[in-house]
Design an enzyme around this catalytic site. Structure first.
Site, PDB file in Angstrom:
ATOM      1  CG  HIS A  51       0.522   0.913   5.919  1.00 20.88           C
ATOM      2  ND1 HIS A  51      -0.697   1.141   6.535  1.00 20.88           N
ATOM      3  CD2 HIS A  51       0.439   1.518   4.704  1.00 20.88           C
ATOM      4  CE1 HIS A  51      -1.472   1.844   5.741  1.00 20.88           C
ATOM      5  NE2 HIS A  51      -0.812   2.092   4.629  1.00 20.88           N
TER       6      HIS A  51
HETATM    7  O1  RIB Z   1      -2.314  -2.020   3.429  1.00 19.74           O
HETATM    8  C1  RIB Z   1      -0.972  -1.637   3.614  1.00 19.74           C
HETATM    9  C2  RIB Z   1      -0.044  -2.746   3.248  1.00 19.74           C
HETATM   10  O2  RIB Z   1      -0.196  -3.060   1.866  1.00 19.74           O
HETATM   11  C3  RIB Z   1       1.444  -2.362   3.426  1.00 19.74           C
HETATM   12  O3  RIB Z   1       2.190  -3.496   3.736  1.00 19.74           O
HETATM   13  C4  RIB Z   1       1.811  -1.861   2.063  1.00 19.74           C
HETATM   14  O4  RIB Z   1       3.218  -2.001   1.802  1.00 19.74           O
HETATM   15  C5  RIB Z   1       1.031  -2.792   1.182  1.00 19.74           C
HETATM   16  O5  RIB Z   1       1.782  -3.999   1.057  1.00 19.74           O
END
Ligand code: RIB
Ligand code: CA
Length: 314
Positions: free
Chosen positions: A244
């Site tokens: 992500h």
């Molecule tokens: O949904 C994904 C996000 O939530 C990313 O930033 C992961 O590190 C968590 O913080």
């Protein structure tokens, strides 16, 4: 060559946050990381501030200023994600405890003081976790809102729906009230939702490319992303875990890897089933003002080629 862009990284490491930070610190030609502010999210604040320092030392940058911020959402009980990231938040590699100090002072004060000191429009905020620190700073010092260049954040979802509830993505769901403050602030927003990050999958060849760097960083990133691999593929049936937060750093380095559109995005804070949802008006039917560049697609091959090339520099 333009001077590097000044960035503050607000983060809840988390393995994917760690890779995003490494990618930024590997790119001093393009990004000047003037501070890292930790927030509670994936794991509690005591661990996110420690993990942020572990990652800075892994990058060979013990000089980076790391601050601890908010340890709980504005008005809700903290929700963490050890089931995804492990008890430490950085499970996978065996990394030494940090030696570099945590900065004195609260991350929110650092955000306020820095945005007041730096020239208006010169600082970009990269938000990789719940938006509690930024919302708290905006509440305490409304004058800083107009001084940010832009906020590039990982959060939300549209066609990809939620990952922590059927409607909500984790970063927004942990602190919807904070997200509402940020999305209503008027600051230029670049939103990296699950619609993009679920296409940034760490497949086995991509993980192997990290390990083939034959460096401490390469092995650590391969171990971090390998650890994530035990949860997401099972849940989504995907061929690897989504990476992500590095999408935020990649956008700053190579925005052409991404496509999206400027739309209105509101945050649901009261829905019985939809609290934390990013209500993204992709088809422009609401008539509400566009407040965000909401990204929808990514050249995943190009993203991982860029990421691997940058990690090779550390
Ligand atoms: O949904 C994904 C996000 O939530 C990313 O930033 C992961 O590190 C968590 O913080
Ligand atoms: Ca994160």
């Amino acid at each position: 060559m333009p001077p590097p862009r000044k960035v503050i990284i607000d983060t809840d490491p988390g393995q994917d946050d760690a890779v995003a930070i490494l990618m930024a610190l590997a790119s001093p030609d393009a990004l000047e990381v003037i501070g890292i502010t930790a927030v509670a999210g994936n794991v509690p604040l005591a661990l996110t501030q420690k993990n942020a320092r572990i990652v800075c030392e892994l990058a060979g940058r013990p000089d980076v200023k790391v601050f601890a911020g908010c340890d709980a959402p504005l008005s809700r009980k903290l929700m963490t994600a050890e089931h995804v990231h492990g008890r430490t938040g950085l499970d996978g590699p065996a990394l030494p405890d940090p030696v570099m100090p945590l900065q004195d002072g609260h991350a929110v004060d650092f955000l306020i003081d820095t945005l007041r000191r730096e020239p208006a429009g010169s600082v970009t905020l990269c938000a990789l976790g719940p938006l509690t620190n930024l919302a708290t700073a905006f509440r305490a010092a409304p004058d800083i809102v107009g001084r940010l260049r832009e906020i590039v954040l990982m959060g939300g979802a549209c066609f990809e729906v939620g990952n922590v509830t059927p409607a909500a993505e984790f970063n927004i769901h942990v602190d919807p009230e904070a997200a509402e403050i940020v999305f209503k602030s008027g600051v230029d927003l670049v939103v990296m939702p699950l619609d993009v990050t679920h296409k940034a999958l760490v497949t086995r060849p991509r993980n192997a490319a990290f390990r083939a760097l034959s460096s401490t960083v390469g092995r650590a990133v391969a171990d971090m992303t390998g650890f994530l691999d035990r949860f997401d593929p099972e849940k989504y049936g995907s061929e690897g875990a989504p990476l992500h937060d590095p999408c935020v750093t990649a956008w700053l380095l190579a925005p052409d890897l991404f496509t999206g559109r400027r739309i209105n995005v509101e945050i649901e804070t009261k829905g019985a089933f939809t609290t934390g949802m990013t209500v993204a008006d992709w088809w422009g039917v609401s008539g509400r003002r566009a407040n965000a560049l909401f990204l929808g697609d990514v050249d995943a091959g190009g993203l991982f080629a860029l990421l691997t090339e940058r990690l090779a520099r550390l």
